[in-house]
Design a protein around this motif. Structure first.
Motif, PDB file in Angstrom:
ATOM      1  N   SER A  54       0.921  -1.319   0.033  1.00 50.64           N
ATOM      2  CA  SER A  54      -0.014   0.107   0.012  1.00 50.64           C
ATOM      3  C   SER A  54       0.914   1.252  -0.022  1.00 50.64           C
ATOM      4  O   SER A  54       1.911   1.248   0.536  1.00 50.64           O
ATOM      5  CB  SER A  54      -0.971  -0.144   1.323  1.00 50.64           C
ATOM      6  N   TYR A  56       0.317   5.740   0.801  1.00 52.49           N
ATOM      7  CA  TYR A  56      -0.524   6.572   1.209  1.00 52.49           C
ATOM      8  C   TYR A  56       0.075   8.105   1.014  1.00 52.49           C
ATOM      9  O   TYR A  56       0.945   8.023   1.708  1.00 52.49           O
ATOM     10  CB  TYR A  56      -1.038   6.099   2.573  1.00 52.49           C
ATOM     11  N   ASN A  86      -2.352  -5.704  -6.935  1.00 52.70           N
ATOM     12  CA  ASN A  86      -3.378  -4.959  -5.982  1.00 52.70           C
ATOM     13  C   ASN A  86      -2.894  -4.048  -4.874  1.00 52.70           C
ATOM     14  O   ASN A  86      -3.403  -3.906  -3.955  1.00 52.70           O
ATOM     15  CB  ASN A  86      -4.310  -6.141  -5.364  1.00 52.70           C
ATOM     16  N   CYS A  87      -1.864  -3.360  -5.454  1.00 50.38           N
ATOM     17  CA  CYS A  87      -1.450  -2.441  -4.071  1.00 50.38           C
ATOM     18  C   CYS A  87      -2.610  -1.169  -4.003  1.00 50.38           C
ATOM     19  O   CYS A  87      -2.819  -0.730  -5.114  1.00 50.38           O
ATOM     20  CB  CYS A  87      -0.092  -1.640  -4.783  1.00 50.38           C
ATOM     21  N   GLU A  88      -2.743  -0.889  -2.789  1.00 49.98           N
ATOM     22  CA  GLU A  88      -3.740  -0.008  -2.529  1.00 49.98           C
ATOM     23  C   GLU A  88      -3.064   1.481  -2.548  1.00 49.98           C
ATOM     24  O   GLU A  88      -1.862   1.661  -1.867  1.00 49.98           O
ATOM     25  CB  GLU A  88      -4.415  -0.348  -1.297  1.00 49.98           C
ATOM     26  N   THR A  90      -3.473   5.369  -1.872  1.00 52.31           N
ATOM     27  CA  THR A  90      -4.435   6.130  -1.668  1.00 52.31           C
ATOM     28  C   THR A  90      -3.758   7.740  -1.641  1.00 52.31           C
ATOM     29  O   THR A  90      -2.551   8.061  -1.297  1.00 52.31           O
ATOM     30  CB  THR A  90      -4.845   6.230  -0.135  1.00 52.31           C
ATOM     31  N   ASN A 112      -5.847   4.460  -6.694  1.00 52.02           N
ATOM     32  CA  ASN A 112      -6.952   3.748  -6.927  1.00 52.02           C
ATOM     33  C   ASN A 112      -7.867   4.019  -5.553  1.00 52.02           C
ATOM     34  O   ASN A 112      -8.834   3.224  -5.492  1.00 52.02           O
ATOM     35  CB  ASN A 112      -6.793   2.133  -7.230  1.00 52.02           C
ATOM     36  N   ARG A 113      -7.481   4.691  -4.802  1.00 51.85           N
ATOM     37  CA  ARG A 113      -8.272   5.223  -3.655  1.00 51.85           C
ATOM     38  C   ARG A 113      -8.242   6.569  -3.199  1.00 51.85           C
ATOM     39  O   ARG A 113      -7.078   7.249  -3.141  1.00 51.85           O
ATOM     40  CB  ARG A 113      -7.934   4.173  -2.552  1.00 51.85           C
ATOM     41  N   ASN A 152     -13.458   3.473  -5.027  1.00 48.26           N
ATOM     42  CA  ASN A 152     -13.018   3.535  -3.697  1.00 48.26           C
ATOM     43  C   ASN A 152     -12.641   4.823  -3.099  1.00 48.26           C
ATOM     44  O   ASN A 152     -11.626   5.289  -3.208  1.00 48.26           O
ATOM     45  CB  ASN A 152     -11.813   2.348  -3.389  1.00 48.26           C
ATOM     46  N   SER A 241      -9.388  -0.777   4.562  1.00 46.78           N
ATOM     47  CA  SER A 241      -7.998  -0.094   3.906  1.00 46.78           C
ATOM     48  C   SER A 241      -7.070  -1.130   4.114  1.00 46.78           C
ATOM     49  O   SER A 241      -6.647  -1.246   5.555  1.00 46.78           O
ATOM     50  CB  SER A 241      -7.932   1.074   4.529  1.00 46.78           C
ATOM     51  N   LYS A 242      -6.257  -1.873   3.304  1.00 47.17           N
ATOM     52  CA  LYS A 242      -4.841  -2.492   3.586  1.00 47.17           C
ATOM     53  C   LYS A 242      -4.048  -1.465   4.559  1.00 47.17           C
ATOM     54  O   LYS A 242      -3.363  -2.006   5.251  1.00 47.17           O
ATOM     55  CB  LYS A 242      -4.258  -2.847   2.310  1.00 47.17           C
ATOM     56  N   HIS A 243      -3.796  -0.293   4.063  1.00 44.94           N
ATOM     57  CA  HIS A 243      -2.900   0.876   4.770  1.00 44.94           C
ATOM     58  C   HIS A 243      -3.202   0.583   6.306  1.00 44.94           C
ATOM     59  O   HIS A 243      -2.304   0.518   7.010  1.00 44.94           O
ATOM     60  CB  HIS A 243      -2.762   2.014   4.098  1.00 44.94           C
TER      61      HIS A 243
END
Ligand code: SF4
Length: 287
Positions: A54, A56, A86-88, A90, A112-113, A152, A241-243
């Motif tokens: 992830s 952020y 699929n790395c989040e 944000t 993607n977020r 998202n 949230s993964k993060h």
């Protein structure tokens, strides 16, 4: 470093200081953004090749950066880190600093977020907090993010304003929850040293009332379909949230930028990097 980590990049620029804010920010410092990005590029190279689950981009107000600067920021990440499937990714935005062109550009860069600093849809409380947006701007910004294709979105929601009534709380939470974002982050207003509210000696309501309001908010969000997965984070099914979870579970993280910290294997390393001097000339320092 093949073991995955979370990456936090601090973008400290803000157009003004909200009255409750005690974060490390640089009001009026955005003209230093190019220099700041160069330092981030150098700092990223120290972790080159690290695998990430992830990313952020937090603030401050990352959405204050221009499209070109946001592009460079993303390029710094892609050139220095390995983004797992699929790395989040944000990015935080404030309602007054996002438009459709910037939102589309951010989406195309691979974010993607989005996390939108709404805080409240009650005009009186937005003014009380010293926010620059009104309820209409907040909902327009949310619509813009949807138009740009974001599926998202997190919304920040704050409560425990002095003298906030049960009815005001329920109306505000209902209005924000009805936007049907995928995620909500809940904040209790606190008075932190280094905030304007602290210097004004603002008094909060008693703890028992605030605790009751917290329980009420949790119940209202449950009624709107949000599952609570830690003290202050709520998500629709499949959108935790993964993060956030990485922090909550004591996972590894890397922090870059002025207000950074990092935790890899042996403990927290580094706080408040060497960006202070380039970012905070005394003429722009705000307390
Ligand atoms: S609360 Fe957010 S937008 Fe307001 S001054 Fe602090 S970092 Fe900036």
């Amino acid at each position: 470093m093949k073991k995955p980590a979370a990456l936090y990049i601090h973008i400290p620029f803000c157009s003004h200081k909200c009255l409750f804010c005690s974060f490390a920010i640089a009001v009026g410092g955005v003209y230093h953004a190019n220099e700041y990005l160069n330092r981030l590029e150098w700092e990223s190279s120290l972790y080159k090749g690290a695998h990430l689950d992830s990313v952020y981009f937090g603030g401050g107000t990352p959405s204050m950066l221009s499209v070109q600067q946001l592009g460079k920021l993303m390029m710094i990440v892609k050139n220095n880190f390995y983004l797992n499937d699929n790395c989040e990714i944000t990015l935080e935005a404030n309602p007054e600093s996002i438009d459709i062109l910037k939102a589309r550009a951010i989406k195309e860069m691979g974010v993607n977020r989005m996390s939108l600093g709404v805080q409240s849809l009650d005009e009186r409380y937005l003014k009380f907090l010293g926010r620059r947006h009104d309820p209409g701007q907040a909902t327009r910004a949310y619509d813009i993010l949807r138009q740009a294709g974001f599926g998202n979105i997190n919304l920040d929601l704050m409560f425990a304003f002095p003298s906030q009534t049960d009815q005001e709380l329920e109306t505000d939470v209902g209005a924000i929850a009805s936007l049907a974002s995928e995620h909500l982050s809940l904040y209790t207003l606190t008075i932190e040293p280094n905030s304007r509210f602290y210097t004004q000696a603002l008094k909060l309501d008693d703890e028992e009332k605030i605790a009751g309001h917290y329980q009420r908010v949790c119940g209202l969000l449950r009624d709107h379909g949000f599952g609570q997965y830690e003290i202050s984070n709520f998500a629709q099914e499949g959108f935790q949230s993964k993060h956030n979870k990485n922090y909550w579970l004591g996972g590894r993280y890397i922090g870059l930028g002025w207000g950074r910290t990092a935790f890899l294997t042996t403990g927290v390393i580094g706080t408040q990097g060497n960006f202070r001097n380039i970012l905070m000339p005394s003429s722009h320092r705000r307390v």
